[in-house]
Design a protein around this motif. Structure first.
Motif, mmCIF file in Angstrom:
data_model
loop_
_atom_site.group_PDB
_atom_site.id
_atom_site.type_symbol
_atom_site.label_atom_id
_atom_site.label_comp_id
_atom_site.label_asym_id
_atom_site.label_seq_id
_atom_site.Cartn_x
_atom_site.Cartn_y
_atom_site.Cartn_z
ATOM 1 N N LEU A 61 54.481 28.094 -47.304
ATOM 2 C CA LEU A 61 55.575 27.972 -48.387
ATOM 3 C C LEU A 61 56.103 26.515 -48.479
ATOM 4 C CD1 LEU A 61 57.494 31.145 -48.654
ATOM 5 C CD2 LEU A 61 55.997 30.413 -50.471
ATOM 6 N N ASN A 67 50.407 31.966 -52.876
ATOM 7 C CA ASN A 67 49.989 33.365 -52.298
ATOM 8 C C ASN A 67 48.507 33.542 -51.697
ATOM 9 O OD1 ASN A 67 52.776 33.779 -52.521
ATOM 10 N ND2 ASN A 67 52.309 35.425 -54.080
ATOM 11 N N LYS A 82 51.963 38.299 -50.825
ATOM 12 C CA LYS A 82 52.931 38.315 -51.852
ATOM 13 C C LYS A 82 54.264 39.138 -51.461
ATOM 14 C CE LYS A 82 53.371 39.794 -56.687
ATOM 15 N NZ LYS A 82 52.728 40.440 -57.830
ATOM 16 N N VAL A 85 56.179 36.885 -48.847
ATOM 17 C CA VAL A 85 56.865 35.906 -49.722
ATOM 18 C C VAL A 85 58.163 36.744 -50.244
ATOM 19 C CG1 VAL A 85 57.138 34.312 -51.673
ATOM 20 C CG2 VAL A 85 55.119 34.431 -50.148
ATOM 21 N N ALA A 89 62.062 36.033 -49.263
ATOM 22 C CA ALA A 89 63.325 35.484 -50.269
ATOM 23 C C ALA A 89 64.554 36.422 -50.245
ATOM 24 C CB ALA A 89 62.665 35.541 -51.516
ATOM 25 N N ARG A 97 60.626 31.095 -54.425
ATOM 26 C CA ARG A 97 59.961 30.421 -53.236
ATOM 27 C C ARG A 97 60.746 29.163 -53.017
ATOM 28 N NH1 ARG A 97 54.421 32.318 -53.552
ATOM 29 N NH2 ARG A 97 53.690 30.508 -52.665
#
Length: 112
Positions: A61, A67, A82, A85, A89, A97
């Motif tokens: 990232l 992704n 996904k 990620v 977060a 992101r």
């Protein structure tokens, strides 16, 4: 140590394969930090905050990977990338992101 210009710290007992990995990592512009004894200015539980796979995803990232690219590089599905990620977060209390990368930098989870 990092403020003084060092690129990392390694234990004297490091084996050859880990040493090569560390050298390659530093060559790519990253720093090597020990898992403990880093200092009290970082979050005390940062080592347990993200899984090893989430740290891999986080590094991608930080490099700006989508992704789709994360999935390809790590050999996982797009949906799994996904999910990672989103999990990153959430764990970093980030709004997206870019904020996740910013939070990770503040916590010392990654270095750019």
């Amino acid at each position: 140590m990092l403020k003084a210009g060092a690129s990392g710290a390694l234990p004297r007992s490091i084996d050859a394969s880990d040493l090569l990995l560390a050298v390659e990592t530093v060559k790519r512009g990253f720093a090597i930090l020990p898992r403990s004894g880093i200092g009290s200015d970082l979050s005390p539980s940062r080592d347990d905050l993200l899984t090893a796979r989430e740290l891999e995803v986080l590094q991608l990232l930080a490099e700006g990977a989508s992704n789709k690219l994360i999935a390809h590089r790590l050999g996982i599905s797009f949906h799994t990338a996904k999910f990672h990620v989103a999990s990153i977060a959430a764990k970093l209390d980030a709004t997206g992101r870019t904020d996740a990368v910013a939070q990770a930098l503040r916590l010392g989870l990654i270095l750019l």
